[in-house]
Structure formats: structure tokens, C-alpha cells
Motif scaffolding. Structure first.
Motif, PDB file in Angstrom:
ATOM      1  N   GLN A   1     -59.578 -15.804  64.834  1.00 59.89           N
ATOM      2  CA  GLN A   1     -59.372 -14.410  63.952  1.00 59.89           C
ATOM      3  C   GLN A   1     -58.604 -15.428  62.691  1.00 59.89           C
ATOM      4  OE1 GLN A   1     -59.456 -10.823  65.474  1.00 59.89           O
ATOM      5  NE2 GLN A   1     -61.258 -11.372  67.190  1.00 59.89           N
ATOM      6  N   GLY A   2     -58.758 -13.909  61.881  1.00 61.60           N
ATOM      7  CA  GLY A   2     -57.553 -14.550  60.595  1.00 61.60           C
ATOM      8  C   GLY A   2     -56.936 -12.778  59.712  1.00 61.60           C
ATOM      9  N   THR A   3     -56.155 -13.642  59.337  1.00 62.23           N
ATOM     10  CA  THR A   3     -55.160 -12.402  58.778  1.00 62.23           C
ATOM     11  C   THR A   3     -55.921 -12.016  57.362  1.00 62.23           C
ATOM     12  OG1 THR A   3     -53.986 -14.114  57.937  1.00 62.23           O
ATOM     13  CG2 THR A   3     -53.038 -12.802  59.781  1.00 62.23           C
ATOM     14  N   CYS A   4     -56.570 -13.135  56.946  1.00 57.53           N
ATOM     15  CA  CYS A   4     -57.371 -12.714  55.864  1.00 57.53           C
ATOM     16  C   CYS A   4     -58.920 -13.385  55.487  1.00 57.53           C
ATOM     17  CB  CYS A   4     -56.965 -12.913  54.446  1.00 57.53           C
ATOM     18  SG  CYS A   4     -56.235 -14.015  54.022  1.00 57.53           S
ATOM     19  N   SER A   5     -59.684 -13.607  54.848  1.00 50.47           N
ATOM     20  CA  SER A   5     -61.240 -14.101  54.106  1.00 50.47           C
ATOM     21  C   SER A   5     -60.516 -15.117  53.923  1.00 50.47           C
ATOM     22  CB  SER A   5     -61.749 -13.415  53.353  1.00 50.47           C
ATOM     23  OG  SER A   5     -62.173 -12.073  54.143  1.00 50.47           O
ATOM     24  N   ASN A   6     -60.717 -16.510  53.871  1.00 49.30           N
ATOM     25  CA  ASN A   6     -60.345 -18.049  53.651  1.00 49.30           C
ATOM     26  C   ASN A   6     -59.397 -18.191  53.794  1.00 49.30           C
ATOM     27  OD1 ASN A   6     -61.876 -19.611  52.041  1.00 49.30           O
ATOM     28  ND2 ASN A   6     -60.583 -19.601  50.387  1.00 49.30           N
ATOM     29  N   ALA A   7     -59.067 -17.841  55.293  1.00 49.52           N
ATOM     30  CA  ALA A   7     -57.756 -18.656  55.503  1.00 49.52           C
ATOM     31  C   ALA A   7     -57.942 -20.007  56.643  1.00 49.52           C
ATOM     32  CB  ALA A   7     -57.148 -17.404  57.072  1.00 49.52           C
ATOM     33  N   GLY A   8     -59.288 -19.763  56.532  1.00 53.79           N
ATOM     34  CA  GLY A   8     -59.952 -21.783  56.933  1.00 53.79           C
ATOM     35  C   GLY A   8     -60.096 -21.562  58.423  1.00 53.79           C
ATOM     36  N   LYS A   9     -60.546 -20.340  58.946  1.00 47.87           N
ATOM     37  CA  LYS A   9     -61.628 -20.095  59.995  1.00 47.87           C
ATOM     38  C   LYS A   9     -62.200 -21.452  60.586  1.00 47.87           C
ATOM     39  CE  LYS A   9     -61.837 -15.787  59.713  1.00 47.87           C
ATOM     40  NZ  LYS A   9     -61.709 -15.577  58.044  1.00 47.87           N
ATOM     41  N   SER A  10     -62.882 -20.953  59.332  1.00 47.66           N
ATOM     42  CA  SER A  10     -64.322 -22.030  59.880  1.00 47.66           C
ATOM     43  C   SER A  10     -64.152 -23.844  59.822  1.00 47.66           C
ATOM     44  CB  SER A  10     -65.545 -21.545  58.364  1.00 47.66           C
ATOM     45  OG  SER A  10     -65.649 -21.201  58.337  1.00 47.66           O
ATOM     46  N   THR A  11     -62.956 -24.005  59.020  1.00 45.54           N
ATOM     47  CA  THR A  11     -62.361 -25.285  59.115  1.00 45.54           C
ATOM     48  C   THR A  11     -61.673 -25.500  60.437  1.00 45.54           C
ATOM     49  OG1 THR A  11     -62.153 -25.468  56.828  1.00 45.54           O
ATOM     50  CG2 THR A  11     -60.647 -27.410  57.904  1.00 45.54           C
ATOM     51  N   LEU A  12     -60.699 -24.605  60.644  1.00 47.65           N
ATOM     52  CA  LEU A  12     -60.178 -25.126  62.622  1.00 47.65           C
ATOM     53  C   LEU A  12     -61.153 -25.125  63.056  1.00 47.65           C
ATOM     54  CD1 LEU A  12     -57.466 -22.641  61.928  1.00 47.65           C
ATOM     55  CD2 LEU A  12     -57.067 -24.210  61.935  1.00 47.65           C
ATOM     56  N   VAL A  13     -62.205 -24.100  63.714  1.00 49.07           N
ATOM     57  CA  VAL A  13     -63.375 -24.768  64.750  1.00 49.07           C
ATOM     58  C   VAL A  13     -64.182 -25.727  64.491  1.00 49.07           C
ATOM     59  CG1 VAL A  13     -65.546 -23.295  64.812  1.00 49.07           C
ATOM     60  CG2 VAL A  13     -63.772 -22.095  64.760  1.00 49.07           C
ATOM     61  N   ALA A  14     -64.544 -26.031  62.919  1.00 54.52           N
ATOM     62  CA  ALA A  14     -65.090 -27.572  63.013  1.00 54.52           C
ATOM     63  C   ALA A  14     -64.188 -28.394  63.211  1.00 54.52           C
ATOM     64  CB  ALA A  14     -64.885 -27.835  61.495  1.00 54.52           C
ATOM     65  N   GLY A  15     -62.623 -28.562  63.132  1.00 51.23           N
ATOM     66  CA  GLY A  15     -62.058 -29.883  63.068  1.00 51.23           C
ATOM     67  C   GLY A  15     -61.457 -29.021  65.008  1.00 51.23           C
ATOM     68  N   LEU A  16     -61.634 -28.295  65.682  1.00 51.41           N
ATOM     69  CA  LEU A  16     -61.568 -27.777  66.954  1.00 51.41           C
ATOM     70  C   LEU A  16     -62.907 -28.504  68.185  1.00 51.41           C
ATOM     71  CD1 LEU A  16     -59.865 -24.871  66.854  1.00 51.41           C
ATOM     72  CD2 LEU A  16     -58.764 -26.879  67.927  1.00 51.41           C
ATOM     73  N   ALA A  17     -64.087 -28.059  67.065  1.00 55.86           N
ATOM     74  CA  ALA A  17     -65.397 -28.701  67.841  1.00 55.86           C
ATOM     75  C   ALA A  17     -64.815 -30.337  68.209  1.00 55.86           C
ATOM     76  CB  ALA A  17     -66.097 -27.734  67.860  1.00 55.86           C
ATOM     77  N   ARG A  18     -64.800 -30.815  66.139  1.00 53.70           N
ATOM     78  CA  ARG A  18     -64.625 -33.029  66.744  1.00 53.70           C
ATOM     79  C   ARG A  18     -64.009 -32.773  67.766  1.00 53.70           C
ATOM     80  NH1 ARG A  18     -67.387 -36.717  63.695  1.00 53.70           N
ATOM     81  NH2 ARG A  18     -68.592 -35.156  64.260  1.00 53.70           N
ATOM     82  N   ALA A  19     -62.477 -32.603  67.695  1.00 55.50           N
ATOM     83  CA  ALA A  19     -61.517 -32.958  68.701  1.00 55.50           C
ATOM     84  C   ALA A  19     -62.139 -32.845  70.132  1.00 55.50           C
ATOM     85  CB  ALA A  19     -59.952 -32.687  67.994  1.00 55.50           C
ATOM     86  N   LEU A  20     -62.551 -31.309  70.410  1.00 58.87           N
ATOM     87  CA  LEU A  20     -62.936 -31.078  71.963  1.00 58.87           C
ATOM     88  C   LEU A  20     -64.364 -32.148  72.420  1.00 58.87           C
ATOM     89  CD1 LEU A  20     -62.290 -27.823  72.420  1.00 58.87           C
ATOM     90  CD2 LEU A  20     -60.980 -29.738  72.918  1.00 58.87           C
TER      91      LEU A  20
END
Length: 495
Positions: free
Chosen positions: A11-30
């Protein structure tokens, strides 16, 4: 004993905090660690949609996350999608299919009825994955929206998923944002949060050591990493129109102008052009003039074509576009932009807005009628003029026909799409994603004297790998996995 799939919600403290990008990067890493990862966002709001393999619509970010996880996109990765059609209303997509229009008040009342669809989709993904990475929407601090919530803590509690909160330090005030989020959450919700991430950091992270300590002291949550700003992320498809405001300037001399429609949709069509070194892609803001020196004007997709036609005229862009055409300029319309270029747009049943018929720009000899049927399909075919292969997707209502359709732009394996004017300078089609096909894009740009060497799809994949490397270096991924696996010991998992 029921298998409980590990899961983690960002979750994020606000919109456009980078949640989508973090999930994408973690998905590729895992995935690179050998895990089968399923991305999931219970509720999204975006006019940038993608077509899933099962034929429905999901948010563009979830399609990118699926790519990061090396999975085909599924409607269950984003079971509730809201596509804004006016300032107070949106089209509701449930598990990929259109469920009519909702006003803001209607949606607040309907949220509890949508939770079973959300939990069903989550369970389907969890049943075939080693881990589910969940992205929140907006912020859990929006407690005015907490009742019946399906996007943040409401979902996390219903599915019993542990949470990590990301703060955007680039906006400033990240200490207050995280501390404030902690303050407004209930005691039960606070206990569900296992830590925080600082995203988009610029400079020396060592200088923020005291800041991390202050956040932990104020919230009790541990730091799980400080993620520095990563320029490579710009190569990933954008989802929110706010990203268009941040478009980087270019020194290229060949100008492609794009009027920024009020209901612009699927503008990631333009990402490959924005990354071409020889192209200066200019988004023309409301109140600005379409530059006379533009080599090409592209009318992008729209969520509400007739409304955007009125908006376009209110900016005076219809005058600019006709002047551009008189000077010998070229125009391309994609989906809603294709409809705008035609002679008339009729919506007799009020499907796309108030019922009625509006005169189009009249630069293509086609007429469009809005119908109740919505096309959501992935397509492959070829560009009629060059024979080069293309692939993309259709998301539209309405059918267009007229004399210029006798000169189609695309051959979709026997089904023609689009139209070209008699002078060849005005073209349009319903297919999104054309410019992702390198061969077609190079041939298209060559007619404007632009040499292209960009391998777009390869660049996106390289950006996902770079993002995964970045997170491996700056985030405690082992601890994130432990948090995701803690769901095993919880006892009330929905999946």
C-alpha cells in the motif's frame, strides 16, 4: 488442510507513490528466484487498460506486472476496474466485463457487493501461485472511503494479507505521511502493517538514517529499504495521466504533437514514440496551440469520444488540426481519435454519454455509430501498406464505416481495420499498441525522415530486469518473503 498461499500487499501513503513499479520489480525479482508470482490489484481506476488473454479488460499496470512475472495477463489480476468517463462518473469493469456506469455515490454503495468478485479472483490466482503480490490503490489513510473498502485495508483484512506501506520521498513530507497514516489507521489495521519502504530517494541515503529512525519511533514499523530513484523505470508503460505531465523534453527536430484530451485513454500507445531518439513527442496541454511545425498530429484514444470532441473544439484544436492538414501535414487517429477524424459520431442510445449525434472533424470519410457491444480482444495482423507484422489489442465501442474504409490501414488476418484518406495523409484505426511493433514503427517513422533503431519490447524487458536488480540491492526481499509467508500462521485466509 487448506493450502494458504503466501501473499504481500504493497500500500502507499498516496497515489503515484510507486506501488505499481514496486510490485512489478518484486515480481521479476521473485520469478528469477524460481517462484511463480501472481500480481493482483483488487480495485483500479485508470483509462489506460489492457486486454487479458481471457478477453476482458484490466489496468495497464497489472498487464505490466504480469509481464514482469512472466505470466499472460488475466482478468483476475484486476477484478474491479473503474474507467472515468466524466468528473463524477465511471464505467465499471468487473472481472474484465463491462457492468454499466456508476456515479461516485453509487460506487460507495456498491463496494460491498463487489468484494465477493475480488475475493474470488484472488483465490483463483492464489490457487496456482507460490506467492501473490497485491497492489493497493490510493492510500489507506483515506479513511473517508474506509467503509466497504475493497482496495486497501478492507481487502487486506478480508483476505488476511500482511501489508507493507511505501512512502514517496520525492514529494517531500514522507515522515509525516507515514506517521499520519499510522495515526489514522485503526489498531487492528496498524498491526497488519509489517514495515515500510521509502521510494524515489535522490541523493545519499545515509543522510536519511535519522529519518528512518524517526518513522520507526513514531509508528513502531521497521524500515524494509530505501529505494533510490531509477531512471530506467521511464521505459515502462505509464498508467496514470499524471505521468504525461512529467514527460522529458527532447532535442529531436522531428515533432509529433498529441492533443491532451480530457478523457485520454490508452496513451501508452505513444510510449515507443516517446523513447525514439529522433522524435520529439509533445503533449499539447489545454489552452495551448498545436505547433504549426508539427510533422504529425496524433489523436489518441478517448474514454468519451463525443465529450472529447467538444473539449477539442473548446481549445480551438479543430482549427489547428485543419490548418495542419491544409499545410500538407499528416494525421493519425487511434481508436477514439480515429472516430474524431470522421464525418459524424452518433450515440443514439446514450452509451458513451448523452444521446445524440455530433459532427466530427471531417478529415476521414467515415461515420461512427456507438453500439452496446464492446470489443476487447488481442489482435495480430499486418500493415496493409508495407505488409509488416503488427500486434496489439482493441478496446472500444462503436463501429465505423464509409468510403475511406475501402483503403484500410490494417489486415487482421482477413478482417480489415481502419481507413486512409484519398490523399493518404489522414489515417486511423481501432488497434492499440501498433508502435510496439518495431518493424512497423520504423517504416512509419521513415516517411517523416526519422531513422529508428529502438528495440522497444526488449527495452521494456531490460527495464524490468534493471528494476529487479535495483530492488535486490536496496530492499530486504528476504524479510518481505518472511512477511508474505506469515500468512500461514494467521487462520482466517480467504484463499
Amino acid at each position: 488442510m487448506t493450502r494458504i498461499t503466501p501473499a504481500l500487499m504493497i500500500q502507499g501513503t498516496c497515489s503515484n507513490a510507486g506501488k505499481s513499479t514496486l510490485v512489478a520489480g518484486l515480481a521479476r525479482a521473485l520469478v528469477r528466484r524460481g517462484l511463480k508470482v501472481a500480481p493482483f490489484k483488487p480495485q483500479n481506476m485508470s483509462n489506460n487498460a489492457a486486454v487479458a488473454v481471457d478477453g476482458g479488460e484490466i489496468g495497464r499496470a497489472q498487464a505490466t506486472q504480469a509481464r514482469a512475472a512472466r505470466l499472460p495477463p488475466s482478468v483476475h489480476m484486476n477484478p474491479v476496474l473503474l474507467k472515468p468517463q466524466s468528473d463524477v462518473g465511471a464505467q465499471l469493469i468487473v472481472q474484465g466485463q463491462r457492468h454499466g456506469m456508476l456515479g461516485a455515490d453509487n460506487f460507495l454503495g456498491k463496494k460491498p457487493a463487489l468484494l465477493p468478485f475480488v475475493l474470488d479472483s484472488f483465490a483463483r490466482l492464489a490457487g496456482d501461485a507460490d506467492i501473490v503480490l497485491v497492489e493497493g490503490a490510493g492510500s489507506p489513510a483515506e479513511i473517508n472511503l474506509r467503509q466497504g473498502d475493497i482496495a486497501n485495508m478492507g481487502f487486506a483484512e478480508a483476505a488476511d494479507v500482511p501489508v507493507v506501506i511505501a512512502g514517496d520521498i520525492d514529494r517531500g513530507g514522507v515522515i509525516a505521511s507515514l506517521a499520519g497514516t499510522h495515526l489514522v489507521l485503526s489498531e487492528q489495521e496498524r498491526a497488519r502493517v509489517h514495515g515500510f519502504l521509502i521510494n524515489k530517494f535522490r541523493g545519499d541515503a545515509a543522510l536519511f538514517k535519522d529519518g528512518l529512525s524517526a518513522i520507526t519511533e513514531l509508528t513502531g514499523w521497521p524500515s524494509l529499504g530505501v529505494v533510490p530513484w531509477l531512471p530506467d523505470v521511464a521505459a515502462l508503460p505509464a498508467e496514470d495521466a499524471v505521468d504525461l505531465e512529467c514527460a522529458a523534453p527532447s532535442a529531436a527536430t522531428k515533432l509529433i504533437a498529441v492533443p491532451l484530451l480530457s478523457r485520454i485513454a490508452n496513451f501508452d500507445d505513444l510510449d515507443p514514440l516517446a523513447q525514439e531518439p529522433g522524435v520529439r513527442l509533445l503533449f499539447v496541454r489545454p489552452g495551448e496551440v498545436i505547433p504549426a511545425e508539427a510533422d504529425l498530429v496524433i489523436l489518441p484514444g478517448s474514454k468519451s469520444t463525443i465529450a472529447d470532441l467538444a473539449f477539442l473544439r473548446a481549445q480551438g484544436w479543430d482549427v489547428d488540426i485543419r490548418a495542419h492538414h491544409r499545410r500538407g501535414g499528416h494525421l493519425l487517429g487511434i481508436c477514439g481519435g480515429y472516430q474524431l477524424l470522421g464525418r459524424t459520431i452518433a450515440d443514439p442510445d446514450g452509451i458513451d454519454g448523452p444521446a445524440g449525434t455530433a459532427p466530427g472533424l471531417g478529415l476521414l470519410a467515415i461515420d461512427t455509430v456507438m453500439t452496446g457491444d464492446k470489443s476487447t480482444v488481442q489482435v495480430r495482423g499486418s500493415h496493409v501498406g508495407s505488409g509488416l507484422p503488427i500486434e496489439g489489442y482493441e478496446i472500444h465501442i462503436g463501429r465505423s464505416d464509409g468510403p475511406d474504409c475501402a483503403r484500410p490501414l490494417l489486415d487482421l488476418h482477413g478482417r480489415f481495420d481502419g481507413a486512409i484518406s484519398a490523399d493518404g495523409r489522414v489515417q486511423g484505426c481501432y488497434v492499440h499498441g501498433l508502435f510496439s511493433s518495431d518493424g512497423f514503427r520504423r517504416a512509419f517513422l521513415a516517411q517523416f525522415g526519422i531513422a529508428s533503431s529502438l528495440a522497444y519490447e526488449a527495452r521494456v524487458d531490460a527495464a524490468l530486469d534493471a528494476l529487479a536488480d535495483h530492488l535486490e540491492q536496496h530492499v530486504d526481499i528476504e524479510r518481505l518473503l518472511q512477511i508474505a509467508r506469515s500468512r500461514h500462521s494467521s487462520g482466517q485466509a480467504a484463499a
